[in-house]
Design a protein around this motif. Structure first.
Motif: not given
Length: 285
Positions: A111-113, A131-134, A198-199
Motif C-alpha cells: 500500500l505504501a508503494e 507495478a507494486a504487485g510485481s 488502509l496501510a
C-alpha cells in the motif's frame, strides 16, 4: 533398532513428499522431481490433491508398520494408520495458513508503494497496483499477474480487481480493491489519505497476529513435546518385562488404542483453542 530405523526413514520420506516447497537437503531433491514435473504438466489443484493423497497413503503405511513394530496386533496399528493418514493434509493446511499470514504482512508495504506511485510519480491507479504487485511475495505474485493480464486484455479495472480478489481471498485485499476501484471510477476521494489509513490498519492487524503467534510459541512446543513423550515411553517399554508380547495381548491393544485416542484428542483440542481467528470477508459478491 531395525524397526525404529525403518520408522525414522519412513517419516523422513513422508515429510519430503508432503513438503515439496521446503528447503530440504540437496541430495533429497531428486525424490520430488516426478511431482514437480507433474505439477508443470497438469493443473495445480489436481496435482496438489494427488500429492496429498500420496502423502496420506505413505503416512498411513508408515504409521501402520511402525505401530506394528512396536505393539504388534491389529487394533493399535490400524488406529495409528488412520491418524497418520490425516497428518499430511493437516500439515499442508497449516502451511497454507502460514503462507496466507505472510501475505497479510506484505500489504502495508504494498500500500505504501502504491501510494507513492500514485501521489508522487503520477501513475494511474491500475498501473501503480500492478507495478507494486510485481514486487509482492511469491505467494501473491500469481494473483497479481493474472489480474494484470486481465487488465491488459480488457482494460476493465473492475474485472481485473474481481480476479485479484478471487485469487487472494483476503479481507485486506477486498478492502484495498474496493478503495482503489472507487478512486478509479469516481476520483477526488483523497486516495492518499485512504491508502495511508488502509496501510496503518493492515500494519496493526499484522502486528497483532505476529504477537499472538509469538506468545503461542511456547504452548505449541509444549504440545509437540507432550505428544512425543507417549511414543518415546512406548519404545522404552519394549525392553521392560515381556515388552512386545504385553503390547500384543488383548488388554495391551485396548490400552494402546485408548492412549492413541487420548493423545490425538488432546492434540486436536489444543489446536482448536490455539487457532487465531481469521477476519471475515465483507466485500464478497
Amino acid at each position: 533398532m531395525t524397526g525404529l530405523a525403518f520408522i525414522a526413514a519412513g517419516m523422513a520420506g513422508v515429510w519430503l513428499l508432503s513438503t515439496p516447497g521446503s528447503d530440504a537437503a540437496i541430495g533429497a531433491r531428486w525424490l520430488r522431481a516426478p511431482v514437480r514435473r507433474a505439477a508443470t504438466a497438469a493443473p495445480r489443484a489436481p496435482v496438489s490433491l494427488l500429492r496429498c493423497a500420496l502423502a496420506g497413503t505413505a503416512a498411513a503405511a508408515v504409521g501402520w508398520m511402525g505401530a506394528w513394530t512396536l505393539f504388534g496386533g491389529v487394533v493399535a496399528p490400524t488406529l495409528v494408520a488412520v491418524f497418520g493418514a490425516a497428518t499430511p493434509p493437516c500439515a499442508m493446511a497449516n502451511r497454507r495458513r502460514r503462507r496466507a499470514a505472510d501475505c497479510w504482512q506484505a500489504w502495508p508495504s504494498l500500500l505504501a508503494e502504491i501510494r507513492v506511485l500514485v501521489t508522487h510519480r503520477g501513475q494511474s491507479i491500475p498501473a501503480a497496483l500492478f507495478a507494486a504487485g510485481s514486487d509482492a511475495p511469491a505467494g501473491m505474485r500469481p494473483a497479481f499477474s493474472e489480474a494484470a493480464r486481465t487488465w491488459s486484455l480488457s482494460t476493465d479495472f473492475e474485472a481485473s480487481l474481481r480476479v485479484l480478489k478471487t485469487s487472494l481471498a483476503d479481507p485486506t485485499a477486498d478492502a484495498v480493491c474496493e478503495t482503489l476501484l472507487a478512486a478509479h471510477q469516481i476520483g477526488g476521494v483523497r486516495i492518499d489519505a485512504r491508502l495511508r489509513a488502509l496501510a496503518e490498519a493492515a500494519q496493526a492487524e499484522a502486528a497483532a497476529r505476529s504477537d499472538a503467534r509469538a506468545k503461542q510459541a511456547g504452548a505449541r512446543f509444549a504440545r509437540s513435546f507432550v505428544a512425543s513423550v507417549p511414543a518415546f515411553m512406548a519404545a522404552i517399554g519394549l525392553s521392560i518385562g515381556r515388552g512386545r508380547q504385553a503390547y500384543e495381548s488383548g488388554d495391551g491393544q485396548l490400552l494402546v488404542a485408548f492412549s492413541v485416542l487420548v493423545v490425538a484428542g488432546c492434540w486436536l483440542w489444543a489446536s482448536r483453542i490455539m487457532a487465531i481467528p481469521a477476519r471475515k470477508r465483507v466485500f464478497v459478491q
